[in-house]
Design an enzyme around this catalytic site. Sequence first.
Site, PDB file in Angstrom:
ATOM      1  N   CYS A   4       0.761  -1.307   0.178  1.00 53.73           N
ATOM      2  CA  CYS A   4       0.022  -0.163   0.082  1.00 53.73           C
ATOM      3  C   CYS A   4       0.934   1.332   0.147  1.00 53.73           C
ATOM      4  O   CYS A   4       0.662   2.109  -0.926  1.00 53.73           O
ATOM      5  CB  CYS A   4      -0.732  -0.013   1.083  1.00 53.73           C
ATOM      6  SG  CYS A   4      -1.947  -1.392   1.154  1.00 53.73           S
TER       7      CYS A   4
HETATM    8  N1  LIG Z   1      -2.617  -5.994   2.190  1.00 57.59           N
HETATM    9  C1  LIG Z   1      -3.125  -4.782   2.601  1.00 57.59           C
HETATM   10  O1  LIG Z   1      -2.751  -4.420   3.792  1.00 57.59           O
HETATM   11  C2  LIG Z   1      -4.078  -3.832   1.958  1.00 57.59           C
HETATM   12  C3  LIG Z   1      -4.804  -3.266   2.962  1.00 57.59           C
HETATM   13  C4  LIG Z   1      -5.875  -2.404   2.192  1.00 57.59           C
HETATM   14  C5  LIG Z   1      -6.164  -2.482   0.878  1.00 57.59           C
HETATM   15  N2  LIG Z   1      -5.134  -3.339   0.173  1.00 57.59           N
HETATM   16  C6  LIG Z   1      -5.566  -3.385  -1.426  1.00 57.59           C
HETATM   17  O2  LIG Z   1      -6.158  -4.527  -1.604  1.00 57.59           O
HETATM   18  C7  LIG Z   1      -5.890  -5.268  -2.780  1.00 57.59           C
HETATM   19  C8  LIG Z   1      -5.451  -6.723  -2.656  1.00 57.59           C
HETATM   20  O3  LIG Z   1      -4.347  -6.579  -2.075  1.00 57.59           O
HETATM   21  P1  LIG Z   1      -3.732  -7.869  -1.229  1.00 57.59           P
HETATM   22  O4  LIG Z   1      -2.592  -7.298  -0.302  1.00 57.59           O
HETATM   23  O5  LIG Z   1      -4.683  -8.563  -0.363  1.00 57.59           O
HETATM   24  O6  LIG Z   1      -2.955  -8.702  -2.145  1.00 57.59           O
HETATM   25  P2  LIG Z   1      -2.533 -10.085  -2.302  1.00 57.59           P
HETATM   26  O7  LIG Z   1      -1.566 -10.218  -3.180  1.00 57.59           O
HETATM   27  O8  LIG Z   1      -2.296 -10.562  -0.773  1.00 57.59           O
HETATM   28  O9  LIG Z   1      -3.821 -10.873  -2.834  1.00 57.59           O
HETATM   29  C9  LIG Z   1      -4.350 -10.945  -3.987  1.00 57.59           C
HETATM   30  C10 LIG Z   1      -4.503 -12.423  -4.710  1.00 57.59           C
HETATM   31  O10 LIG Z   1      -5.430 -11.914  -5.753  1.00 57.59           O
HETATM   32  C11 LIG Z   1      -4.854 -13.085  -6.558  1.00 57.59           C
HETATM   33  N3  LIG Z   1      -5.173 -12.671  -7.957  1.00 57.59           N
HETATM   34  C12 LIG Z   1      -4.323 -11.781  -8.874  1.00 57.59           C
HETATM   35  N4  LIG Z   1      -4.988 -11.585  -9.897  1.00 57.59           N
HETATM   36  C13 LIG Z   1      -6.135 -12.358  -9.830  1.00 57.59           C
HETATM   37  C14 LIG Z   1      -7.243 -12.670 -10.997  1.00 57.59           C
HETATM   38  N5  LIG Z   1      -7.234 -12.152 -12.186  1.00 57.59           N
HETATM   39  N6  LIG Z   1      -8.026 -13.433 -10.468  1.00 57.59           N
HETATM   40  C15 LIG Z   1      -8.221 -13.907  -9.411  1.00 57.59           C
HETATM   41  N7  LIG Z   1      -7.196 -13.754  -8.389  1.00 57.59           N
HETATM   42  C16 LIG Z   1      -6.240 -13.069  -8.722  1.00 57.59           C
HETATM   43  C17 LIG Z   1      -3.534 -13.339  -6.221  1.00 57.59           C
HETATM   44  O11 LIG Z   1      -3.029 -14.684  -6.391  1.00 57.59           O
HETATM   45  C18 LIG Z   1      -3.569 -13.045  -4.814  1.00 57.59           C
HETATM   46  O12 LIG Z   1      -3.690 -14.502  -3.945  1.00 57.59           O
HETATM   47  C19 LIG Z   1      -4.815  -4.123  -3.489  1.00 57.59           C
HETATM   48  O13 LIG Z   1      -5.511  -3.320  -4.336  1.00 57.59           O
HETATM   49  C20 LIG Z   1      -4.318  -3.747  -2.251  1.00 57.59           C
HETATM   50  O14 LIG Z   1      -3.793  -2.360  -2.533  1.00 57.59           O
HETATM   51  C21 LIG Z   1      -4.297  -3.979   0.503  1.00 57.59           C
END
Ligand SMILES: NC(=O)c1ccc[n+]([C@@H]2O[C@H](COP(=O)([O-])OP(=O)(O)OC[C@H]3O[C@@H](n4cnc5c(N)ncnc54)[C@H](O)[C@@H]3O)[C@@H](O)[C@H]2O)c1
Length: 440
Positions: free
Chosen positions: A277
């Site tokens: 983030c």
């Molecule tokens: N990690 C955090 O602390 C956090 C907090 C708030 C918001 N966010 C936001 O949330 C979103 C997700 O972040 P995250 O940390 O959970 O990511 P992550 O990488 O932990 O998880 C994302 C998942 O999506 C899967 N993926 C990718 N492309 C895909 C597709 N086309 N179809 C299905 N699955 C797919 C990946 O394999 C992965 O398991 C981002 O936009 C991030 O900025 C993250």
Amino acid sequence: MDQTLKETLKKKISNRETKVCIIGLGYVGLPNALDFARKGFSVLGIDIDKERVQKFNRGENYILGTDEKGELKKFVAAGKVSAQVDFSDLGQMDVIVICVPTSLSSNLAPDLQHIKNSVREIARRLRRGQLICLESTVYPGTSEEIVLPLLESSGLKAERDFYLCHSPERVDPGDGNYGTKQLSRIVGGIGPDSLEVGVFFYEQITEKIFPVSEIKIAELAKVYENTFRAVNIALVNELMLLCDQMKISVWETLDAAYTKPFGIMPFYPGPGVGGHCIPVDPHYLEWKAREYGFYTRFISIAGEINRKMPYYIREIILRALNSLGVVPARAKILLMGMAYKKDINDARESPAIALAELLLKDGMGICYHDPYIEAVEIFSQKFISVPLEEEVVSSSDLVVITTDHSVINYQWLIEKARKIVDTRNATKGLKDIEQKVVLI
Ligand SMILES: NC(=O)c1ccc[n+]([C@@H]2O[C@H](COP(=O)([O-])OP(=O)(O)OC[C@H]3O[C@@H](n4cnc5c(N)ncnc54)[C@H](O)[C@@H]3O)[C@@H](O)[C@H]2O)c1
């Protein structure tokens, strides 16, 4: 406007007849799946990562601090949640929540490929009466300019046939104080019906909803939150650089400043920012602002300062080695922590990795210990976390605390180490720090 369509979906949501699909089962998607299952929804997770899907279906938690009570296993056994890699069942879902990654290209431009791919999969199977919720962090305009046209390429129209909302996830991994119960949710809709249905849906898991009048406001609010953090971390990092020149303790200065109960918020210096983030999201806003001929100077300065921090830590390490009479090219360094912050198992964009790269370029021998990160790849070389044994610590010329995980016994580390560079103030208040510890 079809009142029946909207009311039917709301009724299905309140009767728990709704099938909820979560696309992307990562740091955001997994806790989300558990939240909805806890509230009685049947949940299907879709992820392109086969290994994650298999772990999910075995009820194995792969994200530290997410499923302390082992609920995933119970929900899987009860048939309430399951995961798969293929998208073919999307048409049967009533609500689809998108939680896929949003990263940056090498020149700091938004990379929306994962959102586009998942939305294309949805569009292929879109049917009347579905609610699509985007939770990934995006720049203002993404829902209207990217997601909406892709969905409407199906021939269906938003508000008339389906609903689209954005509710940015605000979870703070590793921080048990802020889960779904404590956090409020911002919800924006592509139109009034989408907002109404979106708010109704999220009300099922939290009472704290903040509806906004435009979907762009929900998008901007989230990137602003992370920009606020990035800028304030940069400010405190800059203060630390100044304190180094002025020979003033930045930590004591901050402790003193933070006694003021208003007008200030605690941020602390460190080896840089990491995760999915803070180093990423502000640049989404910076990139979008350029379309308006607008330069977001705070964002670029903050990014520049935060990215420079590993270089500063390298300088401190060189100074410490010099004081020990150790030539850098022969130095053995133990890095304590690869996670980008304490008590999490996430090393994405970790400043510890950036630092390790610099030290390797200097020819130093490095190894690392992190109780939560088994292995990392640096310059195409695999490094495996070494066990935290006396021999490993005492045979290192320098121990560098890069992540202040709570489970580490720092007093023991001080006793066994020759010298420590502490980039996190993890040794605060411990014995013998004057002799052994160089605090940034
Ligand atoms: N990690 C955090 O602390 C956090 C907090 C708030 C918001 N966010 C936001 O949330 C979103 C997700 O972040 P995250 O940390 O959970 O990511 P992550 O990488 O932990 O998880 C994302 C998942 O999506 C899967 N993926 C990718 N492309 C895909 C597709 N086309 N179809 C299905 N699955 C797919 C990946 O394999 C992965 O398991 C981002 O936009 C991030 O900025 C993250």
